[in-house]
Design an enzyme around this catalytic site. Structure first.
Site, PDB file in Angstrom:
ATOM      1  N   CYS A 171       0.844  -1.198   0.000  1.00 28.23           N
ATOM      2  CA  CYS A 171       0.000   0.000   0.000  1.00 28.23           C
ATOM      3  C   CYS A 171       0.879   1.248   0.000  1.00 28.23           C
ATOM      4  CB  CYS A 171      -0.891  -0.048   1.239  1.00 28.23           C
ATOM      5  SG  CYS A 171      -1.359   1.552   1.887  1.00 28.23           S
ATOM      6  N   GLU A 172       0.665   2.111  -0.982  1.00 25.94           N
ATOM      7  CA  GLU A 172       1.557   3.272  -1.088  1.00 25.94           C
ATOM      8  C   GLU A 172       1.245   4.352  -0.056  1.00 25.94           C
ATOM      9  OE1 GLU A 172       1.204   4.676  -5.087  1.00 25.94           O
ATOM     10  OE2 GLU A 172      -0.516   5.972  -4.642  1.00 25.94           O
ATOM     11  N   HIS A 173       0.119   4.233   0.629  1.00 24.84           N
ATOM     12  CA  HIS A 173      -0.195   5.224   1.660  1.00 24.84           C
ATOM     13  C   HIS A 173       0.502   4.924   2.990  1.00 24.84           C
ATOM     14  CE1 HIS A 173      -4.176   6.225  -0.602  1.00 24.84           C
ATOM     15  NE2 HIS A 173      -3.126   6.828  -1.113  1.00 24.84           N
ATOM     16  N   HIS A 174       0.781   3.645   3.248  1.00 26.89           N
ATOM     17  CA  HIS A 174       1.375   3.278   4.532  1.00 26.89           C
ATOM     18  C   HIS A 174       2.657   2.464   4.393  1.00 26.89           C
ATOM     19  CE1 HIS A 174      -2.959   3.907   5.496  1.00 26.89           C
ATOM     20  NE2 HIS A 174      -2.465   4.458   6.576  1.00 26.89           N
ATOM     21  N   GLN A 202      -4.976  -0.794  -4.400  1.00 20.71           N
ATOM     22  CA  GLN A 202      -5.618  -1.992  -4.946  1.00 20.71           C
ATOM     23  C   GLN A 202      -6.442  -1.664  -6.188  1.00 20.71           C
ATOM     24  OE1 GLN A 202      -7.632  -4.491  -2.054  1.00 20.71           O
ATOM     25  NE2 GLN A 202      -8.894  -5.409  -3.653  1.00 20.71           N
ATOM     26  N   HIS A 231      -5.702  -5.754   3.799  1.00 16.79           N
ATOM     27  CA  HIS A 231      -4.679  -4.708   3.934  1.00 16.79           C
ATOM     28  C   HIS A 231      -4.185  -4.645   5.372  1.00 16.79           C
ATOM     29  CE1 HIS A 231      -5.329  -2.542  -0.005  1.00 16.79           C
ATOM     30  NE2 HIS A 231      -6.275  -3.454   0.004  1.00 16.79           N
ATOM     31  N   CYS A 284      -2.557  -2.371   6.711  1.00 19.02           N
ATOM     32  CA  CYS A 284      -2.755  -1.029   7.285  1.00 19.02           C
ATOM     33  C   CYS A 284      -4.151  -0.904   7.888  1.00 19.02           C
ATOM     34  CB  CYS A 284      -2.495   0.069   6.253  1.00 19.02           C
ATOM     35  SG  CYS A 284      -3.552   0.005   4.806  1.00 19.02           S
TER      36      CYS A 284
HETATM   37 ZN   LIG Z   1      -2.706   1.626   3.544  1.00 19.98          ZN
END
Ligand SMILES: [Zn+2]
Length: 208
Positions: A96-99, A138, A166, A168
């Site tokens: 996941c590129e956010h976390h 995703q 996920h 995260c």
């Molecule tokens: Zn994430």
């Protein structure tokens, strides 16, 4: 029989840019800072090798950023198959590129060949893997796989379904440990024909 990609096709999916080699030393430096930020001593025996290990892990988990996924979509010549093809349960592990936290799950790919053009089943798994091994969302992972398959194979339709968990979400925040995210990309033939789409969904989910 290699199908050439037009400029338009190339624009339909995220393509690899010319990326420099992974800078393992720089990542390791960052991991050391994380350890220090946590109040840890990066020099204590248990942690001495951690920055290097983490750097190597991140390099491996993002190796698809330096690969061209289109190489996996080369139509096989001389086949007459024109019925729906479904490859189920391709395991995927992405980030996941956010976390920068992993998400793992299953990818299902369905397509209806046109003019007998099919692609090797292992190549579909490689296609999913190349796009998975990137910093991802995703939703984008799902559409990138569908668009690249469509551009390379020019089939009647493509449908990609990904179900993933996920970390995260499952390890932090709301901690919905059994929550799964389902994403769907439906192109052309599957979009215009609801019966075909329902048939594919039934085969993928195992429900008649
Ligand atoms: Zn994430």
């Amino acid at each position: 029989m290699a199908t050439k990609f037009s400029e338009d096709d190339a624009n339909q999916a995220s393509q690899p840019q010319e990326l420099p080699a992974v800078d393992l030393a720089l990542i390791a430096q960052g991991v050391r800072l994380i350890l220090e930020g946590l109040g840890e001593d990066p020099e204590r025996p248990g942690l001495q090798e951690t920055p290097r290990r983490v750097a190597e892990m991140y390099a491996e988990l993002t190796s698809g950023m330096r690969e061209d996924p289109r190489q996996h979509v080369v139509p096989l010549p001389g086949d007459k198959h024109d019925e729906m093809v479904i490859v189920k349960d391709i395991s995927i592990a992405s980030m996941c590129e956010h976390h920068l936290a992993p998400f793992v799950g299953k990818c299902h790919i369905a397509y209806i060949p046109k003019d007998g053009r099919i692609v090797g089943i292992s190549k579909l798994a490689r296609l999913a893997e190349t796009f998975s091994r990137r910093l991802q969302l995703q939703e984008r992972l799902t559409t990138d796989i569908a668009n690249t398959l469509f551009a390379g194979l020019k089939p009647i339709g493509v449908m990609v379904v990904i179900e993933a968990s996920h970390t995260c979400m499952t390890l932090r925040g709301v901690r919905k440990s059994d929550a799964k995210t389902l994403t769907l990309a439906v192109l052309v033939g599957f979009r215009t024909d609801p019966r075909t789409r329902a048939e594919a969904m039934a085969l993928i989910t195992g429900k008649e």
